[in-house]
Design a protein around this motif. Sequence first.
Motif, short mmCIF file in Angstrom:
data_model
loop_
_atom_site.label_atom_id
_atom_site.label_comp_id
_atom_site.label_asym_id
_atom_site.label_seq_id
_atom_site.Cartn_x
_atom_site.Cartn_y
_atom_site.Cartn_z
N THR A 197 -12.28 44.03 5.94
CA THR A 197 -10.72 43.72 6.49
C THR A 197 -9.78 43.07 5.50
OG1 THR A 197 -11.76 43.41 8.67
CG2 THR A 197 -9.07 42.81 8.34
N PHE A 198 -8.76 43.71 5.53
CA PHE A 198 -7.48 43.27 4.52
C PHE A 198 -6.30 42.88 5.25
CE2 PHE A 198 -10.18 45.87 2.04
CZ PHE A 198 -10.14 45.68 0.77
N TYR A 199 -5.83 41.70 5.20
CA TYR A 199 -4.45 41.16 5.70
C TYR A 199 -3.30 41.33 4.73
CZ TYR A 199 -7.65 39.20 9.24
OH TYR A 199 -8.48 39.21 10.49
N VAL A 200 -2.36 42.13 5.06
CA VAL A 200 -1.27 42.34 4.14
C VAL A 200 -0.18 41.31 4.16
CG1 VAL A 200 0.43 44.11 3.53
CG2 VAL A 200 -1.73 44.73 4.55
N THR A 201 0.43 40.83 3.21
CA THR A 201 1.34 39.83 3.18
C THR A 201 2.33 40.32 2.15
OG1 THR A 201 1.70 37.53 2.26
CG2 THR A 201 0.18 38.82 0.99
N ASP A 202 3.61 39.83 2.48
CA ASP A 202 4.68 40.02 1.62
C ASP A 202 4.92 39.42 0.60
OD1 ASP A 202 5.65 42.54 3.09
OD2 ASP A 202 6.15 41.15 4.78
N ARG A 203 4.17 38.37 0.35
CA ARG A 203 4.35 37.29 -0.80
C ARG A 203 4.08 38.13 -2.16
NH1 ARG A 203 0.02 32.66 -0.19
NH2 ARG A 203 -1.42 34.51 -0.85
N THR A 204 4.93 37.80 -3.35
CA THR A 204 4.48 38.35 -4.48
C THR A 204 3.91 37.53 -5.32
OG1 THR A 204 6.65 39.55 -4.26
CG2 THR A 204 5.85 39.35 -6.33
N PRO A 205 2.74 37.78 -5.84
CA PRO A 205 2.01 36.90 -6.71
C PRO A 205 2.57 36.52 -7.98
CG PRO A 205 1.07 39.03 -6.65
CD PRO A 205 2.06 39.10 -5.87
N ASN A 206 2.63 35.29 -8.53
CA ASN A 206 2.99 35.02 -9.68
C ASN A 206 2.19 35.32 -10.92
OD1 ASN A 206 3.73 32.18 -7.71
ND2 ASN A 206 5.47 33.49 -8.88
N LEU A 207 0.78 35.57 -10.55
CA LEU A 207 -0.35 35.90 -11.75
C LEU A 207 -1.34 36.79 -10.94
CD1 LEU A 207 -1.49 34.99 -14.29
CD2 LEU A 207 -2.76 33.30 -13.20
N THR A 208 -1.63 37.76 -11.81
CA THR A 208 -2.59 38.77 -11.32
C THR A 208 -3.65 38.63 -12.42
OG1 THR A 208 -1.10 40.02 -10.00
CG2 THR A 208 -3.06 41.14 -10.43
N LEU A 209 -5.03 38.55 -11.89
CA LEU A 209 -6.14 38.74 -12.96
C LEU A 209 -6.86 39.84 -12.47
CD1 LEU A 209 -6.77 34.79 -13.35
CD2 LEU A 209 -5.32 36.29 -14.83
N LEU A 210 -7.67 40.68 -13.37
CA LEU A 210 -8.67 41.55 -13.01
C LEU A 210 -9.88 41.01 -13.80
CD1 LEU A 210 -9.40 44.39 -11.84
CD2 LEU A 210 -9.13 45.27 -14.18
N VAL A 211 -11.05 40.78 -12.98
CA VAL A 211 -12.19 39.94 -13.37
C VAL A 211 -13.44 40.88 -12.92
CG1 VAL A 211 -11.18 37.93 -13.31
CG2 VAL A 211 -12.39 38.38 -11.41
N ARG A 212 -14.67 40.50 -13.46
CA ARG A 212 -15.59 41.21 -12.93
C ARG A 212 -16.49 40.00 -12.13
NH1 ARG A 212 -18.00 44.87 -16.41
NH2 ARG A 212 -16.34 46.36 -16.93
N ASN A 213 -16.83 40.44 -10.79
CA ASN A 213 -17.40 39.52 -9.74
C ASN A 213 -18.60 39.22 -9.96
OD1 ASN A 213 -18.38 41.64 -8.80
ND2 ASN A 213 -17.25 41.97 -7.05
N GLU A 214 -19.22 38.68 -8.86
CA GLU A 214 -20.71 38.38 -9.05
C GLU A 214 -21.66 39.47 -9.09
OE1 GLU A 214 -18.43 35.47 -6.53
OE2 GLU A 214 -18.67 37.53 -6.58
N PHE A 215 -21.26 40.82 -8.69
CA PHE A 215 -22.21 41.79 -9.03
C PHE A 215 -21.45 42.79 -10.08
CE2 PHE A 215 -22.11 40.64 -4.45
CZ PHE A 215 -23.66 40.46 -4.28
N ASN A 216 -20.82 42.14 -11.00
CA ASN A 216 -20.38 42.95 -12.08
C ASN A 216 -19.35 43.98 -11.80
OD1 ASN A 216 -19.97 42.72 -15.14
ND2 ASN A 216 -21.58 44.52 -15.45
N CYS A 217 -18.60 43.88 -10.57
CA CYS A 217 -17.77 44.85 -10.10
C CYS A 217 -16.17 44.25 -10.50
CB CYS A 217 -17.97 45.17 -8.66
SG CYS A 217 -19.62 45.81 -8.36
N ASP A 218 -15.37 45.46 -10.63
CA ASP A 218 -14.01 44.93 -10.89
C ASP A 218 -13.37 44.23 -9.52
OD1 ASP A 218 -13.89 45.75 -13.51
OD2 ASP A 218 -13.08 47.72 -13.27
N GLU A 219 -12.74 43.27 -9.71
CA GLU A 219 -11.88 42.46 -8.47
C GLU A 219 -10.75 41.90 -9.00
OE1 GLU A 219 -13.26 39.28 -5.16
OE2 GLU A 219 -14.64 40.79 -5.67
#
Length: 397
Positions: A260-282
Amino acid sequence: RSRAFFCRCCKIVASPHLPTLHTKALCPSSRAENAAVRSFLISAKPVIFENKKVMLKINYTPSTYVFTCNIPSEIEISTDAASVYVTIACGPDTIFETTLYPYNNIAMLYDARSIIEGHLLDKQRVFANFVITADTKTEETTTPERHFIYSRLSLATNAMGFVQLFFLTTRSMFTIPRNSFQTLSAFYLPDVTLQGYTECLALFDGESTPRMVRIEDAKVDTKNTTLIRDIISPIAIETRIGSKCRLLQFTVHRGFLAKTFYVTDRTPNLTLLVRNEFNCDEYIHLTCVTKSKLDLDRSTATSLGVTTFYDDKSAYEYDVESSMLTFEEAKHFSQLLLSRYVNIVEKGGALAPITVTDINSEISDADNATNSIKFKYKYSSHHFPITIDYGNNIFDD
């Protein structure tokens, strides 16, 4: 000239002029001795020289699907050979090889987990097939070819059961800005056929109450073990709904998997793309305050009255403090920032690798806790950020 013949067996002297010649072939004692030798040669079994087989066994039989966190730190190899040659192979490629020398008929292979995980990280893969082989001069044995799935977590669970019930993330739900993206990865077993769909809660124009809408997604049909990444975008989902609406939340379904995803109208100041605990992009979307500090580090040299710089290590360091986060968000983001692969999403969508140099997060599960995370980072390469805010064109919306 003929001479007298002395028979050592009969101990007599035979004259060559006698009618009957007494020779060794006609000697009764010699004939009995020859018969005994012939009997021994006929009854004796032939001696065949061959290589003796040795005991060789790898005392580890992994399941068909294994999380790398469940690979034992020590793998025993039973053998009575003087040495054993051990390899770890991923498909046709040998990623590790060594010679082990047994003690009390046991050779120990240590830290196979880090070898396999290191290969998956270097190749940026979530899973791969691996085989462990032990070889002496006369014997060879291997473990069955198995699927090893990368995991930095300590999951005391069956990997096959886990991937059929959960996406490859530890988040129970996501909060996603309306104009951003998120990736959702799933591991599918062979011969799986299912219909994906998304349930959306949206507020339509002219209506005062939100209502549910279901949209059909692409069909999942796998012949082999497959990793599928879905790019999640609220704007794209609103477009697929077809009517003008404001998306509030949605749930992605893939068979027994749901998120489930909850949508917000808040604009992020910082966006990072990382590899999570399963080596998948997140993606990490943060509303935060960032302070930059220029660290001037360079050497100078003067020649003929002219000063020049060399060995320039000057770089910006950034201090980030997030706004208030939930307990799950603060814990999850702190884990993600430990990843070896962290990229900052710059203006225009370009990715720049960064190195997180420090993390300071105090997380509480109290109901009234105001959790946040603090960390510092530098660009991994000699990189200076864009300091100019480019204005929109007059025809941009």
